[in-house]
Design an enzyme around this catalytic site. Sequence first.
Site, PDB file in Angstrom:
ATOM      1  N   ASN A 181       7.085  -7.073   7.332  1.00  0.00           N
ATOM      2  CA  ASN A 181       5.839  -6.405   7.714  1.00  0.00           C
ATOM      3  C   ASN A 181       4.669  -7.147   7.104  1.00  0.00           C
ATOM      4  OD1 ASN A 181       4.163  -3.954   8.637  1.00  0.00           O
ATOM      5  ND2 ASN A 181       3.612  -4.168   6.471  1.00  0.00           N
ATOM      6  N   GLU A 182       3.771  -7.586   7.952  1.00  0.00           N
ATOM      7  CA  GLU A 182       2.546  -8.246   7.535  1.00  0.00           C
ATOM      8  C   GLU A 182       2.737  -9.346   6.495  1.00  0.00           C
ATOM      9  OE1 GLU A 182      -0.601  -5.503   6.580  1.00  0.00           O
ATOM     10  OE2 GLU A 182      -0.778  -4.927   8.674  1.00  0.00           O
ATOM     11  N   TYR A 211      -6.320  -2.924  13.227  1.00  0.00           N
ATOM     12  CA  TYR A 211      -7.267  -1.956  12.661  1.00  0.00           C
ATOM     13  C   TYR A 211      -8.699  -2.199  13.121  1.00  0.00           C
ATOM     14  CZ  TYR A 211      -3.472  -0.073   9.888  1.00  0.00           C
ATOM     15  OH  TYR A 211      -2.298   0.544   9.512  1.00  0.00           O
ATOM     16  N   GLU A 213       1.057  -0.529  14.175  1.00  0.00           N
ATOM     17  CA  GLU A 213       0.187   0.253  13.293  1.00  0.00           C
ATOM     18  C   GLU A 213      -1.205   0.265  13.883  1.00  0.00           C
ATOM     19  OE1 GLU A 213      -0.096  -0.694   9.106  1.00  0.00           O
ATOM     20  OE2 GLU A 213       2.065  -1.023   8.936  1.00  0.00           O
ATOM     21  N   ASP A 233       0.819  -1.207   0.000  1.00  0.00           N
ATOM     22  CA  ASP A 233       0.000   0.000   0.000  1.00  0.00           C
ATOM     23  C   ASP A 233       0.863   1.272   0.000  1.00  0.00           C
ATOM     24  OD1 ASP A 233      -2.249   1.656   0.320  1.00  0.00           O
ATOM     25  OD2 ASP A 233      -2.194   1.462   2.500  1.00  0.00           O
TER      26      ASP A 233
HETATM   27  C1  BDP Z   1      -1.224  -2.236   6.862  1.00  0.00           C
HETATM   28  C2  BDP Z   1       0.075  -2.111   6.103  1.00  0.00           C
HETATM   29  C3  BDP Z   1       0.359  -0.676   5.636  1.00  0.00           C
HETATM   30  C4  BDP Z   1      -0.893  -0.061   5.079  1.00  0.00           C
HETATM   31  C5  BDP Z   1      -1.945  -0.012   6.176  1.00  0.00           C
HETATM   32  C6  BDP Z   1      -3.253   0.608   5.680  1.00  0.00           C
HETATM   33  O1  BDP Z   1       1.154  -2.582   6.863  1.00  0.00           O
HETATM   34  O2  BDP Z   1       1.388  -0.689   4.688  1.00  0.00           O
HETATM   35  O3  BDP Z   1      -0.661   1.204   4.534  1.00  0.00           O
HETATM   36  O4  BDP Z   1      -2.219  -1.314   6.581  1.00  0.00           O
HETATM   37  O5  BDP Z   1      -4.076  -0.122   5.173  1.00  0.00           O
HETATM   38  O6  BDP Z   1      -1.852  -3.385   6.490  1.00  0.00           O
HETATM   39  O7  BDP Z   1      -3.399   1.809   5.798  1.00  0.00           O
END
Ligand code: BDP
Length: 588
Positions: free
Chosen positions: A396-397, A465, A501, A161
């Site tokens: 990462n992920e 999230y 995050e 992303d």
């Molecule tokens: C996570 C990723 C990151 C994305 C973020 C998003 O690590 O790179 O920009 O989500 O969706 O999954 O904003």
Amino acid sequence: MLYPIQNAIRNRLDLSGIWDFQTDPQGVGEEHGWFNGLSAARPIAVPGSWNEQYEDLFNYLGLAWYVRHTFVPASWRGQRIFLRVGSACYQATVYVNGERVGSHEGGHLPFAFEVTELLRWDSENTIAISVENELKPTRVPAGNMNTALGPFASYPRTTYDFFPFAGIHRPVILYSLPQSFVEDVTVVTELDGVDGIVQVTAKLNQPVSTTGLLTLSGGETRLTTDLSFTDGVASVSVRVPAARLWSDRDPYLYDLTVETESDRYTLKIGIRTIAVQGKQILLNGKPVQLNGFGRHEDFIASGKGLNLPLMVKDYQLMRWTGANSYRTSHYPYSEEEMQLADREGFLIIDEIPAVSLQFESEEHIAERLRVCLQQIDELVARDKNHPSVVMWCVANEPMPSSLNLSNLSGASADDPTVVRGKQFLDTLLARTRELDQSRLVTLVTVMGGPQSWMEGCDVICMNRYWGWYVMGGQLDEARSALERELDQVWATWQRPVIVTEFGADTMAGMHGHPNVMWTEEYQAEFIRIYLETAAARDYVAGMQVWNFADFAAVQSIMRVGGLNMKGVFTRTRQPKMAAHVLREFWAR
Ligand code: BDP
């Protein structure tokens, strides 16, 4: 790989500036001798991504050529001369005066080639660099995968992303060294009571036995020690009585100089330790929180190109929020950035470009593993002496195939990619530990991903999230889900946790009462809930908001105007309401 410096012996000539540039979509440049000069050149800035410098290049990721001419100072004659590129995305080939010198694959990390024998002293030299950033499943990070994404597909087709900016992103430097030079220096620091112990290993380019001198200076302190090289390697341990330690609050740096008969190299070092104990991360034996951001190297027009005023401003803005830490999501940042982190006292989680790794086919996995290991080797070699770097992050992920992207759940136990992924990730963690025992090692897990992948980490790093991709608009439910998950992860692993995050896309200037998704109020409340949840849990050792600033992503139905808008600052660095919430929590 030592950063090139200027002193009385060593020289450097920064070739940043306007270069000639031409795209080569058919790949005919080498055959037609474009390394000698371009027939239809247009000007381009180095460093800088090409995508935002010309409209027609916005989505161009194919082959392109950079050429410039330069004299080399006559006083460098008799020395060994190298050409170094700080970062070229993704694959680059260097030519000097028509000769192909070498290639490098993988963006975001420096590479250098010796060019002594190819240089001319009586006329200008022609330096050419061809670069391409094609998206391929075998690359790290990968692109153009077959995965069926339907309406979620993006253009260009990345697996990640952020915009796949292409070009020469960091300075191109010619530098000179004496015939016999200091090739590498490794510094590891420890504490013994109030004294600092500085262990230094210096390596020469030749396997000779000789002597040298090590000097450590700072403030009133000036310590010198003899160095005795055997087969080109010398190791010493220096005791610094009542050392002034490096920390985020007092980022004190000493000058360390390695001197031989013919060469001298000085670097800034910080005396500090980093460790994990129970629920806490310990800096110099005392608990520390890593509060700050996931970021991107990203700005209007410069793209991923080194932008020094922006860098200074970003540090000042991060400090304004009270942050003391960030992760180099999702690739190594510039060396200049790491030097500033040392000086300004930021605690860095330093990440290789392994974002969204997938483990779907044996053939791709083997190739990606090779590239990831190369990136770990190059990153540790580059950043091993920065006191600011406290943790390496190897991915990462990473994604199991069974992850259900619509509700971020599901990694099922019998998914073969869970087992393959674990092997892959454990290999990366093990390689990193083997290279550096003085720092922490981690990987960042995706929401809904297999928890078994956390096993080898010193610190559990989770991107979450709740309240955005899942339970959007339902912040109370999101809070409970976050609380439950954090407590369960702590109960399972009993290691410090960082939420690396968490964030919500927010259109600056959009307001809502009651707050709804995309408004500044929603983002502010979302971040407040996460910070409150963390503050009530003593095993949470850091909170890193996604993202410091809005940044260029790829075009899709997910990204308004091609931007990821989870920044607490806009792309032009104006604060959203959420930035003030951070100040309230962190700058008190
Ligand atoms: C996570 C990723 C990151 C994305 C973020 C998003 O690590 O790179 O920009 O989500 O969706 O999954 O904003």
